[in-house]
Design an enzyme around this catalytic site. Sequence first.
Site, mmCIF file in Angstrom:
data_model
loop_
_atom_site.group_PDB
_atom_site.id
_atom_site.type_symbol
_atom_site.label_atom_id
_atom_site.label_comp_id
_atom_site.label_asym_id
_atom_site.label_seq_id
_atom_site.Cartn_x
_atom_site.Cartn_y
_atom_site.Cartn_z
ATOM 1 N N CYS A 118 47.177 -69.177 -1.265
ATOM 2 C CA CYS A 118 47.509 -67.954 -2.003
ATOM 3 C C CYS A 118 46.953 -67.974 -3.426
ATOM 4 O O CYS A 118 46.976 -66.955 -4.113
ATOM 5 C CB CYS A 118 49.014 -67.747 -2.030
ATOM 6 N N HIS A 260 50.661 -63.210 -7.667
ATOM 7 C CA HIS A 260 50.552 -63.241 -6.215
ATOM 8 C C HIS A 260 51.818 -62.613 -5.633
ATOM 9 O O HIS A 260 52.937 -62.963 -6.021
ATOM 10 C CB HIS A 260 50.385 -64.691 -5.743
ATOM 11 N N ASN A 290 53.428 -60.370 1.931
ATOM 12 C CA ASN A 290 52.602 -61.408 1.301
ATOM 13 C C ASN A 290 51.278 -61.499 2.063
ATOM 14 O O ASN A 290 51.244 -61.955 3.199
ATOM 15 C CB ASN A 290 53.381 -62.736 1.361
#
Length: 333
Positions: A118, A260, A290
Amino acid sequence: MKKDMFQGAKIISTGSSIPYAKVSNEQISSVVETSDEWIFTRTGIKERRLLTQYGQSIVELASEASIKAIEQISMDPKNIDLLILATSSPNDLFGSASKIQYVIGATNALAFDLTAACSGFVVSLVTAFQFIRNGSYKNILIIGADVLSKWVDWSDRSTCILFGDAAGAVILQSCDVSFNSILNFHLKTDGKYANYLSIAYKENFDPHPVLKLYQGSFQYISMNGKEVYKFAVSQVPLSILTCLHQANLSIKDVDWLLLHQANERILMAVADKLSISSDKIISNLGQYGNTSAASIPLALHEAVQVHRIVANDIVVIAGFGAGLTWGSVVLRW
Ligand code: UT7
């Protein structure tokens, strides 16, 4: 970051791509024992996009995001010198970047994958910046893309509720150092906690009968959510503060906090620790979940499209995730 720069860099275009299939929390509740209420209050997620078409992979999503970024500035793809694909879910372990290079016609570009989960987009942006700073390349396409739906255990409610598929792209171009927009960066890794979040390779029990070597296959995503949460909330604010401080900037200078998109509670907790007002947080978690390496360029593209982020704004972006890896970049838009 050393101050002896030769070339500056500027993001001159953005693009994104999301799959067609929208999957709500209610639909997820028919797959595992969970509820819209649990998912929304714990994460802020309402729905996500999943790549459901047979035969499609990261290549289609990433190519579409790239083409949008290229077309936005009417650039000839042959002028792209380097293509970096940040991903943890390629359709080929040797890499997917070269396939995207071919699809979009960036025939003069070196293309490679970069895996930092990520944090992948942030690490790729900084990597691209180095190539521009030292004068090696002029135009770099950076793509953050992931299709973690292919690696999720759809019977594990602690992870399957979180992830969505997407791609985001930016074009970074060299410019005079006085117009440089990447003001500073700060990157970290702590491999001691790699097992908190992984898609591990597992060897079969029995070795090859003649060669006595072990082969195996990759497993589904496994995550210690509580520990990853604690890590993010403790380390990301420190990284941002270091990054701002080294650039002679303070919290007061920050116009936008683009983290993020892992969990709305993480976004709020990081902003709270930094005393950044919640209206400066960019969040699209509710719609997409996500999306790993795609989350920052996807949210960036949307914020730029609707003119939330405008010229001269100070934007702090920060990624965090498996590795464990984390890092931040301060941009002047
Ligand atoms: O992009 C990479 C970075 N990843 C992250 O940033 C993830 C960070 N972690 C998180 O976002 C959170 O830890 C989660 C959203 C994954 C989980 O939230 P939590 O508040 O930490 O929940 P938990 O794991 O402590 O679970 C609390 C309870 C447990 O039940 P008991 O033991 O208290 O009875 C779980 O079994 O909630 C249960 N639970 C669920 N219940 C309904 C876990 N998942 C679910 C679910 N639906 N989907």
